[in-house]
Design an enzyme around this catalytic site. Structure first.
Site, PDB file in Angstrom:
ATOM      1  N   LYS A 298      71.712   4.226  12.516  1.00  0.00           N
ATOM      2  CA  LYS A 298      71.759   3.920  11.079  1.00  0.00           C
ATOM      3  C   LYS A 298      73.147   4.139  10.451  1.00  0.00           C
ATOM      4  CE  LYS A 298      66.810   4.527  10.803  1.00  0.00           C
ATOM      5  NZ  LYS A 298      65.995   3.402  10.444  1.00  0.00           N
TER       6      LYS A 298
ATOM      7  N   TYR B  19      59.146   9.822  14.800  1.00  0.00           N
ATOM      8  CA  TYR B  19      59.389   8.552  15.493  1.00  0.00           C
ATOM      9  C   TYR B  19      60.760   8.616  16.144  1.00  0.00           C
ATOM     10  CZ  TYR B  19      60.079   3.481  16.105  1.00  0.00           C
ATOM     11  OH  TYR B  19      60.308   2.219  16.616  1.00  0.00           O
TER      12      TYR B  19
ATOM     13  N   ASP C 204      67.017  14.512  16.881  1.00  0.00           N
ATOM     14  CA  ASP C 204      67.153  13.073  16.636  1.00  0.00           C
ATOM     15  C   ASP C 204      67.604  12.906  15.189  1.00  0.00           C
ATOM     16  OD1 ASP C 204      66.953  10.412  16.147  1.00  0.00           O
ATOM     17  OD2 ASP C 204      64.913  10.169  16.910  1.00  0.00           O
TER      18      ASP C 204
HETATM   19  N1  PMP Z   1      64.870   7.789  15.738  1.00  0.00           N
HETATM   20  C1  PMP Z   1      64.640   7.897  14.425  1.00  0.00           C
HETATM   21  C2  PMP Z   1      64.577   9.260  13.806  1.00  0.00           C
HETATM   22  C3  PMP Z   1      64.488   6.745  13.636  1.00  0.00           C
HETATM   23  O1  PMP Z   1      64.266   6.876  12.323  1.00  0.00           O
HETATM   24  C4  PMP Z   1      64.556   5.481  14.248  1.00  0.00           C
HETATM   25  C5  PMP Z   1      64.389   4.201  13.441  1.00  0.00           C
HETATM   26  N2  PMP Z   1      63.666   4.293  12.298  1.00  0.00           N
HETATM   27  C6  PMP Z   1      64.802   5.421  15.622  1.00  0.00           C
HETATM   28  C7  PMP Z   1      64.957   6.589  16.335  1.00  0.00           C
HETATM   29  C8  PMP Z   1      64.914   4.098  16.316  1.00  0.00           C
HETATM   30  O2  PMP Z   1      66.068   3.460  15.885  1.00  0.00           O
HETATM   31  P1  PMP Z   1      66.229   1.868  16.012  1.00  0.00           P
HETATM   32  O3  PMP Z   1      65.239   1.268  15.080  1.00  0.00           O
HETATM   33  O4  PMP Z   1      67.655   1.636  15.632  1.00  0.00           O
HETATM   34  O5  PMP Z   1      65.979   1.531  17.439  1.00  0.00           O
END
Ligand code: PMP
Length: 424
Positions: free
Chosen positions: A268, A145, A240
């Site tokens: 995060k 994701y 990512d």
């Molecule tokens: N990339 C990864 C690997 C994530 O875990 C997440 C959120 N779980 C996101 C992108 C998107 O981040 P956000 O919810 O802060 O938009």
């Protein structure tokens, strides 16, 4: 039995006011049944709901709270900053301080840009990769994701996997036609994509620690293969690290695996509980970004001073206490205790750093396609019993657990016992 009357009353009001009663889908408890619990406050490793129930929190706001709730250093940094204003829409010192900190911890990053979410970070990194290479296609992996931008919602995990839908309505096929999707841990599939589209592939984007569809740990060899195939085809490799960054090691998965991508995205932990995302790369790549280069990217609240103060206080504390080592050893001990108590059961726990994922199958999968859906169905009951026993797991079988520096050994030992009993 813990009462949830006040939570239920709030939820009844919420569903009449907000779509699904929530502001992010998994919070609605659809995957585990029941109604969401409303949190009154968090202290250290614990959440307290509006009905007065206390829970050991393994969700940690989905990862950002690596120091637990209301850490004194974090609260003091926020208060001090807020006393001087909440947002200026100009440059300010906290940007320089946090950028210096990140670049010191992640030497592969030469220039960084702050945004306000992980979604924005990955979306901007992909745009920059396309602008830099002059190519359109990207490769992503099923089960990873990367936020909810249109062209990344192709076979994504997280909330989508929870609801069992392959993609989202509202995304035109035209928008995902440049997104190529491969299974994780599959060299042949990626090789085939490069054989067919190599000259058009701007970037391969991967969670080096895939943690949005369970914890699908990849081998170092596989990540290294992705490094080589992108290099030999003139494509960029994007890690990512929204979950793994500043979590699995000070320098994230890059440090853990010793593999250097071309770009990294963060979220995060880098904001310590306030909205921060970031993406970074070499000076050469980042110089293509506006205002230096032609790739546009901007944000009203990007690099917000309060949010960056929170991130800075979090990373400072981890650094000065060698927090990562403690987190890893506490998590290892917790996982070990859990494994001992569940040996012989069709249960396993995958772990890296302070992340863990319990799945109801004998072997930990490395691909989304190998996750046993039957196990996920049983999760609802486990979640409910854990909640009754005062343990807050993520309300979805596909979400991982996080340990914070505030989780003490005795809390973790008790949790390992309780969870093993529930599963036994
Ligand atoms: N990339 C990864 C690997 C994530 O875990 C997440 C959120 N779980 C996101 C992108 C998107 O981040 P956000 O919810 O802060 O938009």
């Amino acid at each position: 039995m813990a009462e949830h009357n006040k939570s239920r009353a709030l939820y009844d009001r919420a569903v009449k006011l907000m779509a699904g009663g929530v502001n992010s889908p998994v919070r609605a408890f659809k995957a585990v049944g029941g109604t969401p619990i409303y949190i009154d406050r968090g202290e250290g490793a614990f959440l307290y709901d509006v009905d007065g129930n206390k829970y050991l929190d393994f969700c940690c706001s989905w990862g950002p709270l690596i120091l637990g709730h209301s850490h004194p250093d974090v609260i003091s940094a926020i208060n001090k900053t807020a006393a001087r204003g909440t947002s200026f829409g100009t440059v300010h010192e906290n940007e320089v301080l946090l950028a210096e900190k990140i670049i010191a911890l992640c030497p592969h990053i030469e220039r960084i840009r702050f945004v306000s979410s992980g979604t924005e970070a990955v979306m901007s990194a992909v745009r920059l990769a396309r602008g830099f290479t002059g190519r359109d296609k990207i490769v992503k992996f099923s089960g990873c994701y990367h936020g909810h931008s249109d062209y990344l919602l192709a076979s994504a995990g997280s909330g989508l996997a929870t609801f069992g839908i392959p993609s989202s309505a509202g995304v035109p096929e035209d928008f995902t036609k440049h997104t190529l999707v491969a299974p994780l841990d599959d060299t042949e599939a990626v090789q085939n994509l490069f054989d067919q589209y190599g000259a058009d592939i701007a970037a391969v984007v991967i969670e080096p620690v895939p943690a949005n569809n369970g914890l699908l740990l990849q081998s170092r060899e596989y990540l290294s293969f992705l490094r080589e195939i992108t290099n030999s085809n003139g494509s960029l490799l994007i890690f990512d690290e929204v979950i793994s960054g500043f979590r699995v090691a000070p320098g994230g998965a890059v440090e853990h695996y010793g593999i250097t991508p071309d770009m990294c995205t963060y979220g995060k932990v880098v904001g310590g509980g306030l909205p921060v995302g970031a993406f970074g790369a070499s000076e050469e790549i980042m110089s293509r970004l506006a205002p230096d280069g032609p790739v546009y990217q901007a944000g009203t609240l990007s690099g917000n001073p309060l949010a960056l103060a929170c991130g800075l206080a979090t990373l400072d504390y981890l650094q000065k206490t060698d927090g990562w080592a403690g987190l890893e050893s506490h998590t290892k001990a917790f996982v070990q205790q859990f494994r001992e108590r569940t040996s012989g059961l069709p249960v396993n726990v995958a772990t890296i750093g302070s992340i863990f994922w319990i799945s109801l199958q004998k072997e930990p999968p490395s691909r989304a396609e190998d996750i046993d859906a039957g196990g996920a169905q049983k999760y609802a009951g486990i979640f409910g019993r854990a909640l009754q026993a005062g343990i807050y797991l993520a309300p979805s079988a596909y979400e991982v657990g996080f340990v914070s520096t505030a989780h003490e050994e005795q809390d973790l030992t008790r949790a390992a016992e309780t969870l093993a009993q529930i599963l036994g």
